[in-house]
Scaffold this motif. Structure first.
Motif, PDB file in Angstrom:
ATOM      1  N   SER A  19      19.193  48.750  25.263  1.00  0.00           N
ATOM      2  CA  SER A  19      18.312  49.883  25.542  1.00  0.00           C
ATOM      3  C   SER A  19      16.903  49.393  25.850  1.00  0.00           C
ATOM      4  O   SER A  19      16.456  48.383  25.290  1.00  0.00           O
ATOM      5  CB  SER A  19      18.266  50.824  24.334  1.00  0.00           C
ATOM      6  OG  SER A  19      17.243  51.789  24.472  1.00  0.00           O
ATOM      7  N   PRO A  20      16.183  50.103  26.719  1.00  0.00           N
ATOM      8  CA  PRO A  20      14.792  49.731  27.002  1.00  0.00           C
ATOM      9  C   PRO A  20      13.834  50.148  25.895  1.00  0.00           C
ATOM     10  O   PRO A  20      12.650  49.821  25.934  1.00  0.00           O
ATOM     11  CB  PRO A  20      14.490  50.473  28.298  1.00  0.00           C
ATOM     12  CG  PRO A  20      15.374  51.682  28.252  1.00  0.00           C
ATOM     13  CD  PRO A  20      16.634  51.220  27.578  1.00  0.00           C
ATOM     14  N   GLU A  21      14.349  50.871  24.908  1.00  0.00           N
ATOM     15  CA  GLU A  21      13.513  51.362  23.818  1.00  0.00           C
ATOM     16  C   GLU A  21      13.457  50.350  22.668  1.00  0.00           C
ATOM     17  O   GLU A  21      14.381  49.553  22.494  1.00  0.00           O
ATOM     18  CB  GLU A  21      14.044  52.698  23.300  1.00  0.00           C
ATOM     19  CG  GLU A  21      13.950  53.830  24.308  1.00  0.00           C
ATOM     20  CD  GLU A  21      12.518  54.065  24.771  1.00  0.00           C
ATOM     21  OE1 GLU A  21      11.615  54.151  23.912  1.00  0.00           O
ATOM     22  OE2 GLU A  21      12.304  54.158  25.998  1.00  0.00           O
ATOM     23  N   PRO A  22      12.398  50.383  21.881  1.00  0.00           N
ATOM     24  CA  PRO A  22      12.277  49.447  20.755  1.00  0.00           C
ATOM     25  C   PRO A  22      13.442  49.609  19.776  1.00  0.00           C
ATOM     26  O   PRO A  22      13.961  50.716  19.582  1.00  0.00           O
ATOM     27  CB  PRO A  22      10.957  49.852  20.097  1.00  0.00           C
ATOM     28  CG  PRO A  22      10.189  50.543  21.172  1.00  0.00           C
ATOM     29  CD  PRO A  22      11.204  51.242  22.014  1.00  0.00           C
ATOM     30  N   PHE A  23      13.816  48.501  19.168  1.00  0.00           N
ATOM     31  CA  PHE A  23      14.873  48.511  18.154  1.00  0.00           C
ATOM     32  C   PHE A  23      14.211  48.140  16.836  1.00  0.00           C
ATOM     33  O   PHE A  23      13.832  46.986  16.629  1.00  0.00           O
ATOM     34  CB  PHE A  23      15.968  47.507  18.510  1.00  0.00           C
ATOM     35  CG  PHE A  23      17.131  47.518  17.569  1.00  0.00           C
ATOM     36  CD1 PHE A  23      18.083  48.524  17.630  1.00  0.00           C
ATOM     37  CD2 PHE A  23      17.273  46.526  16.604  1.00  0.00           C
ATOM     38  CE1 PHE A  23      19.161  48.545  16.755  1.00  0.00           C
ATOM     39  CE2 PHE A  23      18.343  46.544  15.729  1.00  0.00           C
ATOM     40  CZ  PHE A  23      19.295  47.561  15.800  1.00  0.00           C
ATOM     41  N   ILE A  24      14.049  49.121  15.972  1.00  0.00           N
ATOM     42  CA  ILE A  24      13.266  48.931  14.748  1.00  0.00           C
ATOM     43  C   ILE A  24      14.104  49.288  13.524  1.00  0.00           C
ATOM     44  O   ILE A  24      14.683  50.378  13.452  1.00  0.00           O
ATOM     45  CB  ILE A  24      11.987  49.791  14.778  1.00  0.00           C
ATOM     46  CG1 ILE A  24      11.141  49.434  16.009  1.00  0.00           C
ATOM     47  CG2 ILE A  24      11.187  49.607  13.495  1.00  0.00           C
ATOM     48  CD1 ILE A  24       9.920  50.322  16.210  1.00  0.00           C
ATOM     49  N   ILE A  25      14.173  48.374  12.570  1.00  0.00           N
ATOM     50  CA  ILE A  25      14.854  48.594  11.307  1.00  0.00           C
ATOM     51  C   ILE A  25      13.833  48.392  10.198  1.00  0.00           C
ATOM     52  O   ILE A  25      13.386  47.271   9.944  1.00  0.00           O
ATOM     53  CB  ILE A  25      16.039  47.624  11.118  1.00  0.00           C
ATOM     54  CG1 ILE A  25      16.983  47.686  12.317  1.00  0.00           C
ATOM     55  CG2 ILE A  25      16.772  47.946   9.825  1.00  0.00           C
ATOM     56  CD1 ILE A  25      17.656  49.030  12.511  1.00  0.00           C
ATOM     57  N   ALA A  26      13.458  49.490   9.548  1.00  0.00           N
ATOM     58  CA  ALA A  26      12.404  49.426   8.531  1.00  0.00           C
ATOM     59  C   ALA A  26      12.851  48.709   7.271  1.00  0.00           C
ATOM     60  O   ALA A  26      12.035  48.102   6.564  1.00  0.00           O
ATOM     61  CB  ALA A  26      11.932  50.839   8.179  1.00  0.00           C
ATOM     62  N   ASP A  27      14.162  48.767   6.956  1.00  0.00           N
ATOM     63  CA  ASP A  27      14.693  48.100   5.766  1.00  0.00           C
ATOM     64  C   ASP A  27      16.114  47.644   6.068  1.00  0.00           C
ATOM     65  O   ASP A  27      17.045  48.460   6.112  1.00  0.00           O
ATOM     66  CB  ASP A  27      14.676  49.054   4.569  1.00  0.00           C
ATOM     67  CG  ASP A  27      15.009  48.351   3.256  1.00  0.00           C
ATOM     68  OD1 ASP A  27      15.568  47.240   3.294  1.00  0.00           O
ATOM     69  OD2 ASP A  27      14.699  48.925   2.193  1.00  0.00           O
ATOM     70  N   LEU A  28      16.282  46.353   6.291  1.00  0.00           N
ATOM     71  CA  LEU A  28      17.590  45.809   6.668  1.00  0.00           C
ATOM     72  C   LEU A  28      18.628  46.031   5.582  1.00  0.00           C
ATOM     73  O   LEU A  28      19.823  46.189   5.868  1.00  0.00           O
ATOM     74  CB  LEU A  28      17.468  44.317   6.971  1.00  0.00           C
ATOM     75  CG  LEU A  28      16.613  43.931   8.188  1.00  0.00           C
ATOM     76  CD1 LEU A  28      16.501  42.423   8.299  1.00  0.00           C
ATOM     77  CD2 LEU A  28      17.184  44.514   9.472  1.00  0.00           C
ATOM     78  N   SER A  29      18.193  46.051   4.325  1.00  0.00           N
ATOM     79  CA  SER A  29      19.142  46.191   3.220  1.00  0.00           C
ATOM     80  C   SER A  29      19.786  47.567   3.187  1.00  0.00           C
ATOM     81  O   SER A  29      20.846  47.758   2.561  1.00  0.00           O
ATOM     82  CB  SER A  29      18.445  45.914   1.881  1.00  0.00           C
ATOM     83  OG  SER A  29      17.483  46.915   1.588  1.00  0.00           O
ATOM     84  N   GLU A  30      19.163  48.549   3.842  1.00  0.00           N
ATOM     85  CA  GLU A  30      19.704  49.903   3.860  1.00  0.00           C
ATOM     86  C   GLU A  30      20.512  50.199   5.117  1.00  0.00           C
ATOM     87  O   GLU A  30      20.976  51.325   5.312  1.00  0.00           O
ATOM     88  CB  GLU A  30      18.568  50.919   3.730  1.00  0.00           C
ATOM     89  CG  GLU A  30      17.846  50.856   2.385  1.00  0.00           C
ATOM     90  CD  GLU A  30      16.786  51.930   2.257  1.00  0.00           C
ATOM     91  OE1 GLU A  30      16.524  52.631   3.271  1.00  0.00           O
ATOM     92  OE2 GLU A  30      16.211  52.073   1.157  1.00  0.00           O
ATOM     93  N   ASP A  31      20.661  49.200   5.982  1.00  0.00           N
ATOM     94  CA  ASP A  31      21.431  49.366   7.217  1.00  0.00           C
ATOM     95  C   ASP A  31      22.694  48.527   7.097  1.00  0.00           C
ATOM     96  O   ASP A  31      22.630  47.308   6.944  1.00  0.00           O
ATOM     97  CB  ASP A  31      20.593  48.909   8.420  1.00  0.00           C
ATOM     98  CG  ASP A  31      21.215  49.304   9.752  1.00  0.00           C
ATOM     99  OD1 ASP A  31      22.403  49.001   9.974  1.00  0.00           O
ATOM    100  OD2 ASP A  31      20.503  49.914  10.571  1.00  0.00           O
ATOM    101  N   GLU A  32      23.854  49.165   7.150  1.00  0.00           N
ATOM    102  CA  GLU A  32      25.119  48.460   6.923  1.00  0.00           C
ATOM    103  C   GLU A  32      25.385  47.361   7.944  1.00  0.00           C
ATOM    104  O   GLU A  32      26.160  46.448   7.685  1.00  0.00           O
ATOM    105  CB  GLU A  32      26.278  49.452   6.929  1.00  0.00           C
ATOM    106  CG  GLU A  32      26.479  50.193   8.238  1.00  0.00           C
ATOM    107  CD  GLU A  32      27.645  51.159   8.199  1.00  0.00           C
ATOM    108  OE1 GLU A  32      28.031  51.657   9.273  1.00  0.00           O
ATOM    109  OE2 GLU A  32      28.177  51.399   7.095  1.00  0.00           O
ATOM    110  N   ARG A  33      24.741  47.443   9.092  1.00  0.00           N
ATOM    111  CA  ARG A  33      24.928  46.392  10.101  1.00  0.00           C
ATOM    112  C   ARG A  33      24.256  45.083   9.708  1.00  0.00           C
ATOM    113  O   ARG A  33      24.663  44.000  10.151  1.00  0.00           O
ATOM    114  CB  ARG A  33      24.371  46.843  11.454  1.00  0.00           C
ATOM    115  CG  ARG A  33      25.079  48.032  12.077  1.00  0.00           C
ATOM    116  CD  ARG A  33      24.313  48.568  13.273  1.00  0.00           C
ATOM    117  NE  ARG A  33      23.015  49.110  12.889  1.00  0.00           N
ATOM    118  CZ  ARG A  33      22.138  49.639  13.746  1.00  0.00           C
ATOM    119  NH1 ARG A  33      22.434  49.671  15.049  1.00  0.00           N
ATOM    120  NH2 ARG A  33      20.988  50.122  13.321  1.00  0.00           N
TER     121      ARG A  33
END
Length: 296
Positions: A113-127
């Motif tokens: 995607s041309p949009e930013p990819f932002i994860i504020a807390d990696l521990s809360e994202d199952e990926r």
């Protein structure tokens, strides 16, 4: 990845920690493949960045990322479909010649995607919970990747910020990061355009050169440009130019023949390019850009 390069860049302690992290981490799930992945890989290859150490040109972007976001470290990453190359960065050792498998990079998720990819807390994202980057020595908790978008709609890589604690970027930080990513992309594309321009110019020069030296090569052409600038060239080039009747030796000095003078005029080289010197003056072959700029 070369183990020797990793140890050299990060040190033995971090190398050991990376090994432990790799052995104990959860494998990252595969992201969605960009719809234009084939074109994207072609455009990455066309940049000519991979395999070159251009970190000094991109370090400033990494420093700006840290200033804007307060990141612990930042990277300018190029992803070719198989590996990730960090061509610039700040707060972390950077080795543009060291390839990292793309499938262990968070940045691979920012390619679709041309949009930013932002994860504020990696521990809360199952990926990303429990992946290698979240463990020592990296200890990444938050990630913000801003795509390096081209006008063709492909993503060459990312300008990214890594935080060792969960964090959310505010709208102004996101806006400024978008601008930084665009400036980074512009720098990459400018290099590509300049390289293509020189390739085109050299191709035109070679076409004129072979009228005087039918068996002439690009190496001989560059040697002739060197000779016109310094009065010297590599020994094998001197031999070839003499054989083609372009230069001759007079009183120990190599000089242009009439054909050489005519060739110089045909190539459009400025009159002040040739100074006439001894053949033992070393030829460095590094003035090609200056010579092209002197063309009329």
């Amino acid at each position: 990845m070369s183990l020797r390069r990793i140890i050299k860049n990060f040190g033995f302690k971090d190398f050991v920690q990376m090994g432990v992290a790799a052995a104990t981490s959860r494998k990252m799930a595969k992201p969605v493949v960009p719809r234009n992945e084939a074109l994207r890989r072609v455009k990455v290859a066309e940049t000519g960045i991979i395999g070159q150490d251009l970190s000094s040109q991109f370090e400033i972007f990494g420093e700006m990322v840290k200033l804007v976001t307060g990141a612990d470290f930042s990277m300018v990453n190029i992803l070719d479909g198989k590996n990730q190359f960090t061509v610039g960065g700040c707060g972390i050792p950077v080795d543009p010649l060291m390839a990292m498998p793309q499938d262990i990079s968070i940045c691979q998720y920012a390619l679709a995607s041309p949009e930013p990819f932002i994860i504020a807390d990696l521990s809360e994202d199952e990926r990303f919970a429990g992946i290698m980057m979240t463990k020592p020595p990296m200890n990444v908790s938050a990630y913000a990747g801003f795509p390096l978008n081209t006008t063709e709609g492909v993503v060459l890589g990312t300008l990214c910020a890594f935080h060792k604690r969960p964090i959310r970027l505010n709208p102004e930080q996101v806006r400024m990061m978008r601008q930084l990513a665009k400036a980074t992309t512009d720098q990459i594309l400018l290099r590509t355009q300049k390289a293509n321009l020189y390739a085109s110019e050299i191709g035109a020069l070679l076409g004129r050169f072979v009228r005087f030296a039918p068996d002439g090569t690009i190496s001989e052409l560059i040697g002739f440009l060197d000779f016109c600038a310094h009065g010297a060239a590599l020994p094998e080039v001197i031999i070839a130019l003499e054989k083609d009747g372009i230069i001759t030796q007079i009183d120990g000095n190599w000089m242009l023949t009439q054909d050489g003078v005519d060739l110089k005029a045909e190539l459009g080289l400025a009159e002040d390019g040739y100074r006439g010197a001894q053949v033992n003056v070393p030829s460095v072959g590094s003035q090609l850009e200056d010579l092209l700029e002197k063309m009329e």
